[in-house]
Design an enzyme around this catalytic site. Sequence first.
Site, mmCIF file in Angstrom:
data_model
loop_
_atom_site.group_PDB
_atom_site.id
_atom_site.type_symbol
_atom_site.label_atom_id
_atom_site.label_comp_id
_atom_site.label_asym_id
_atom_site.label_seq_id
_atom_site.Cartn_x
_atom_site.Cartn_y
_atom_site.Cartn_z
ATOM 1 C CG PHE A 137 -8.931 -5.074 3.947
ATOM 2 C CD1 PHE A 137 -8.326 -5.572 5.099
ATOM 3 C CD2 PHE A 137 -8.189 -5.044 2.770
ATOM 4 C CE1 PHE A 137 -7.020 -6.037 5.077
ATOM 5 C CE2 PHE A 137 -6.878 -5.510 2.743
ATOM 6 C CZ PHE A 137 -6.292 -6.006 3.890
ATOM 7 C CG ASP A 222 -9.999 0.797 -1.043
ATOM 8 O OD1 ASP A 222 -9.837 0.264 -2.157
ATOM 9 O OD2 ASP A 222 -9.461 0.374 0.000
ATOM 10 C CE LYS A 251 -7.977 -7.691 -3.375
ATOM 11 N NZ LYS A 251 -8.047 -6.707 -2.299
HETATM 12 C C1 PLP Z 1 -7.264 -6.050 -1.277
HETATM 13 C C2 PLP Z 1 -7.667 -4.707 -0.854
HETATM 14 C C3 PLP Z 1 -6.724 -3.749 -0.428
HETATM 15 C C4 PLP Z 1 -5.259 -4.078 -0.239
HETATM 16 O O1 PLP Z 1 -4.626 -4.427 -1.431
HETATM 17 P P1 PLP Z 1 -3.163 -5.080 -1.383
HETATM 18 O O2 PLP Z 1 -2.772 -5.157 -2.829
HETATM 19 O O3 PLP Z 1 -3.285 -6.422 -0.730
HETATM 20 O O4 PLP Z 1 -2.287 -4.169 -0.616
HETATM 21 C C5 PLP Z 1 -7.171 -2.484 -0.136
HETATM 22 N N1 PLP Z 1 -8.463 -2.151 -0.246
HETATM 23 C C6 PLP Z 1 -9.398 -3.037 -0.643
HETATM 24 C C7 PLP Z 1 -10.820 -2.598 -0.774
HETATM 25 C C8 PLP Z 1 -9.038 -4.344 -0.951
HETATM 26 O O5 PLP Z 1 -9.972 -5.235 -1.315
#
Ligand code: PLP
Length: 396
Positions: A137, A222, A251
Amino acid sequence: MNKQDVFAIDKAHYMPVFARYPMVISHGEGAYVTDTDGNRYLDFFAGIAVNALGHAHPNLVKAVAEQAAKVIHCSNLYYTEVQAQLIEKLASLSGLDKVFLANSGAEANEGALKLARKYGKTIADDKYEIITANHCFHGRTLMTLTATAQPKYQAGYEPLPQGFTYIDYNDIAALEAAISDKTCAVVLEPIQGEGGVNVPNDDYLQKVRALCDKHGALLIFDEVQTGIGRTGKMFAYEHFGVKPDIVTLAKGLAGGVPIGAFLATDKVASAFHPGDHGSTFGGNPLACAASKAVLDTILEDKLLDNVNEVGAYLMDAIRSLGEKYPTIIRSVRGKGFMVGIELTREGREIVQACLDAKLIINCTAGNVLRLVPSLTIGKQQVDEMITILDAVLAKQ
Ligand SMILES: *Cc1c(COP(=O)(O)O)cnc(C)c1O
């Protein structure tokens, strides 16, 4: 305004994209949140792994209040001391040189992918392919939902940006078959979050690093979810002894104030020139002050030690539940305060039953209960959580 009014207004006026639980949050303190009916919940979700310091932490409240009284925003046409202090700290913690500040995880990843494309072009015109992993994600912008190798996030938004290839996570042969000199970047979560708390084999990321080096591809981690202490290290890649070329954060980075960041080596960042990327809000003094307070508190209060110690305790307790309920719990995995409990069934009803018992947890990937509490919780909260979860599982 009563609860029903809130639901009605939301139904009338919020875009219909969220399936919310029927509760209205009023306020929080530490590991607890209270709704407008006065119910107090133990929070093991922390707003999707965001509230790193828990709710209303005095250091964060003070930093935000003091900065708000000085200047909230001034644009990136000018310097601020607080932004300089934050990027210096991020660079020294990560060992990477350059930082760009954005407002969300998706934006951080979007910027990282743009930088990777630019960098690839400095080597060859056709070095633009990006490899990501199934069940990953990376966000909801068009570019990042294309990077997100899950059809449910992409359906209906076609045509999607081109140049993406998807491989199985934790399968080095799959990457070896897919990577080439046309690859500009491989993007991976060091532990997959939304995809079900998937922890790779100990040597997987090192082998990924070696393949990236062989083909001159950038390795992007990420760490939007895994970063900033979540797994017991400041960055999850430290567990695996691998350094990325680019890392993305969001986050937990400012404890709930919107922020995102991508960090890169000098060499990679030099592909950017004035005007190549930008943001109106990104890196504004309010978000920087919040982030600085979060990082300072993690370091001064030795919260990484807390995550490691209490995380081991948490993992033991969950494993014991796994032994007690073998027909419900298939496997338990994770690191630090990022724990996944894979069930033999869908998890939605268990999440609802926990909520009824005043415990907030989450289910991801359909059947994986996810625990991502704030970095400040102690063993007492773990015990309290286990008592509730145990009682809920006993009734299944
Ligand atoms: C939550 C998340 C995102 C997206 O973050 P947003 O602030 O909702 O755009 C991207 N990568 C990972 C691994 C995430 O957990």
